[in-house]
Scaffold this active site. Structure first.
Site, short mmCIF file in Angstrom:
data_model
loop_
_atom_site.label_atom_id
_atom_site.label_comp_id
_atom_site.label_asym_id
_atom_site.label_seq_id
_atom_site.Cartn_x
_atom_site.Cartn_y
_atom_site.Cartn_z
N GLY A 11 0.79 -1.24 0.00
CA GLY A 11 0.00 0.00 0.00
C GLY A 11 0.81 1.28 0.00
CB SER A 12 4.35 2.18 -0.65
OG SER A 12 4.61 1.73 -1.96
CG ASN A 13 2.23 3.07 -5.72
OD1 ASN A 13 2.67 4.05 -6.32
ND2 ASN A 13 2.85 1.90 -5.69
CE LYS A 64 -12.74 -10.36 -12.22
NZ LYS A 64 -11.36 -10.77 -12.39
CG ASN A 106 -2.70 -1.13 -12.77
OD1 ASN A 106 -2.64 -1.21 -11.54
ND2 ASN A 106 -2.00 -1.94 -13.56
CG HIS A 108 3.01 -2.92 -14.77
ND1 HIS A 108 2.59 -4.04 -14.09
CD2 HIS A 108 4.04 -3.32 -15.55
CE1 HIS A 108 3.34 -5.07 -14.45
NE2 HIS A 108 4.22 -4.65 -15.34
C1 GRF Z 1 3.80 -1.47 -7.30
O1 GRF Z 1 5.09 -1.76 -7.75
C2 GRF Z 1 2.84 -1.39 -8.44
O2 GRF Z 1 3.40 -0.90 -9.61
C3 GRF Z 1 2.46 -2.83 -8.65
O3 GRF Z 1 2.39 -3.36 -7.35
C4 GRF Z 1 3.25 -2.63 -6.48
C5 GRF Z 1 2.42 -2.16 -5.33
O4 GRF Z 1 3.19 -1.60 -4.31
N1 GRF Z 1 1.26 -2.93 -9.43
P1 GRF Z 1 2.47 -0.91 -3.08
O5 GRF Z 1 1.48 -1.91 -2.51
O6 GRF Z 1 1.80 0.34 -3.58
O7 GRF Z 1 3.55 -0.60 -2.09
#
Ligand code: GRF
Length: 188
Positions: A11-13, A64, A106, A108
């Site tokens: 969850g850092s993002n 789903k 999203n 990536h």
């Molecule tokens: C990130 O590298 C993102 O690009 C990928 O999963 C990772 C998630 O990291 N899809 P975080 O959970 O946000 O720390």
């Protein structure tokens, strides 16, 4: 702009987006965190940051469609207008896609279309790539497909995978904020 962030892991993002909103850098507000892996670290971040959490186990739904319908109901109730997937380890189905057309993003950790799928940084590193980066894109029904919004690259010639990974994540945190701003105000 009311934003929901979906995550399955650290969850850092999610935290970077939430802080970007709180600081006024992103003209929006994170109103919900959706987690499909109860117990994941993102949940404690949501508690600490005071963001409402919807934690669901997809296995406990008939299919789903039922799982996504439950999420869509909650997103509508909260007035969510933009969905940001951030380490959400699941392909989005037609129920969610249809409810938020061109409103799901999203991130990536590669320069798409290269290295789609899991362990992208590791695979690029092991194949001897020297140029790395991250991509934010619109989500469609394909894995890591959909139109690209922004990318950022950098060169890395070292041999320390952990260092590389840290750098990719750092790039991601700034890039996601930039992409969201751009989607909210395309002309800025
Ligand atoms: C990130 O590298 C993102 O690009 C990928 O999963 C990772 C998630 O990291 N899809 P975080 O959970 O946000 O720390």
């Amino acid at each position: 702009m009311k934003i929901a962030v979906f995550a399955s892991g650290s969850g850092s993002n999610f935290e970077a987006i939430t802080e970007g909103c709180k600081a006024g850098e992103i003209p929006g507000e994170v109103v919900l965190c959706v987690c499909d892996r109860p117990g994941a670290q993102v949940e404690s971040r949501a508690h600490r940051l005071g963001i409402p959490l919807l934690s669901l186990s997809p296995k406990s739904f008939a299919d789903k469609e039922a799982y996504e319908r439950r999420i869509v109901d909650e997103l509508r109730r909260e007035g969510v207008e933009l969905v940001c997937l951030a380490g959400y380890m699941r392909i989005v189905g037609p129920t969610l896609l249809g409810a938020f057309p061109r409103r799901i993003l999203n991130i990536h950790p590669s320069l798409l279309p290269a290295f789609k799928g899991k362990d992208a940084i590791r695979r690029a590193f092991e194949q001897g790539e020297k140029r790395f980066g991250a991509t934010v894109h619109y989500v469609d029904e394909t894995l890591d497909g959909g139109d690209i919004i922004v990318q950022q690259s950098f060169d890395y010639n070292g041999d320390d995978f952990e260092e590389l990974e840290r750098h990719v994540h750092k790039v991601e945190h700034g890039l996601y904020r930039k992409a969201i701003k751009q989607v909210i105000h395309p002309s800025h």
